[in-house]
Design an enzyme around this catalytic site. Sequence first.
Site, PDB file in Angstrom:
ATOM      1  N   HIS A   1       1.639   0.051 -13.099  1.00  0.00           N
ATOM      2  CA  HIS A   1       2.344  -0.989 -13.365  1.00  0.00           C
ATOM      3  C   HIS A   1       3.993  -0.656 -13.271  1.00  0.00           C
ATOM      4  O   HIS A   1       4.253   0.369 -13.809  1.00  0.00           O
ATOM      5  CB  HIS A   1       1.836  -1.546 -14.568  1.00  0.00           C
TER       6      HIS A   1
ATOM      7  N   GLY B   1       0.899  -1.514   0.069  1.00  0.00           N
ATOM      8  CA  GLY B   1       0.096  -0.178  -0.087  1.00  0.00           C
ATOM      9  C   GLY B   1       0.892   1.155  -0.148  1.00  0.00           C
ATOM     10  O   GLY B   1       0.388   2.246   0.413  1.00  0.00           O
TER      11      GLY B   1
ATOM     12  N   ASN C   1      -4.689   1.983 -13.356  1.00  0.00           N
ATOM     13  CA  ASN C   1      -3.802   1.028 -12.962  1.00  0.00           C
ATOM     14  C   ASN C   1      -2.328   1.413 -12.992  1.00  0.00           C
ATOM     15  O   ASN C   1      -1.975   2.112 -13.922  1.00  0.00           O
ATOM     16  CB  ASN C   1      -3.699  -0.225 -13.718  1.00  0.00           C
TER      17      ASN C   1
HETATM   18  C1  GRF Z   1       3.718  -1.490  -7.272  1.00  0.00           C
HETATM   19  O1  GRF Z   1       5.050  -1.603  -7.703  1.00  0.00           O
HETATM   20  C2  GRF Z   1       2.846  -1.646  -8.554  1.00  0.00           C
HETATM   21  O2  GRF Z   1       3.556  -1.024  -9.783  1.00  0.00           O
HETATM   22  C3  GRF Z   1       2.782  -3.099  -8.619  1.00  0.00           C
HETATM   23  O3  GRF Z   1       2.514  -3.429  -7.346  1.00  0.00           O
HETATM   24  C4  GRF Z   1       3.120  -2.769  -6.479  1.00  0.00           C
HETATM   25  C5  GRF Z   1       2.126  -2.126  -5.374  1.00  0.00           C
HETATM   26  O4  GRF Z   1       3.074  -1.563  -4.421  1.00  0.00           O
HETATM   27  N1  GRF Z   1       1.490  -3.257  -9.491  1.00  0.00           N
HETATM   28  P1  GRF Z   1       2.396  -0.784  -3.115  1.00  0.00           P
HETATM   29  O5  GRF Z   1       1.743  -2.066  -2.573  1.00  0.00           O
HETATM   30  O6  GRF Z   1       1.625   0.343  -3.595  1.00  0.00           O
HETATM   31  O7  GRF Z   1       3.576  -0.508  -2.375  1.00  0.00           O
END
Ligand code: GRF
Length: 227
Positions: free
Chosen positions: A137, A40, A135
């Site tokens: 990524h 998060g 989203n």
């Molecule tokens: C991020 O690196 C995002 O790009 C990927 O999952 C990760 C989530 O990170 N899809 P966080 O839970 O917001 O720290």
Amino acid sequence: MSFSASESVSPALVSPGEFSLTNISALPPLKLGIMASGTGSNFVAIADAIAQHHLAAQIQIVIYNNPEASVAQRAQEHQISTHLINHRHFPEREVFDQQIVDHLRAAEVEWVVMVGWMRRVTSVLIDAFPDRIINIHPSLLPSFPGIRAIEQAIEHQVKISGCTVHIVRLEVDSGPILIQAAVPVYAEDTPACLHRRIQIQEHRIIVQAIAQLIQNRHPHNLLLEKK
Ligand code: GRF
């Protein structure tokens, strides 16, 4: 110009460039629903930007699918409602997605923000929020969609990677790109090390992407200032 592995990268490598919204207090907040499966940190970046009045937005609900996900605790620390919808309890993806839609609608969500949502989505979710799901990524899409994006970047020995915010379509990590940030990849990088460098940029561009949504929603109400 040389970079060191610990250095964050120049803002010039974020495209489109950053802007700030100057009269956000006059705007009704954009009602966001967050979907997350992990730690998060992107959620925190969004919540902090809202708390600091950098975004005219409000997080209505955080939906998470993994009981262990620490995003839930972080949301509770920010006094934001959370709801666990565990995919393991649903035999079909469509039924799982319908539960999510029901909760997002009950929370009066206008835009959905996926930050580390590790499930494939179905048309049930996409059609409920047409062109209103984004989203983040950890690659420069269309390179390296799907899981192991960071490992794949290292395996291919790319010299530049980064992160992308895009509109969600049915195909994994496809859809129109809103914003990207680039970071260097070093020969000595481990996946964890590259991920840390990318996440610094993720926290910037996810906020910038939401600022774009707010700008597009109120094109005549805003003064935009180029930094
Ligand atoms: C991020 O690196 C995002 O790009 C990927 O999952 C990760 C989530 O990170 N899809 P966080 O839970 O917001 O720290």
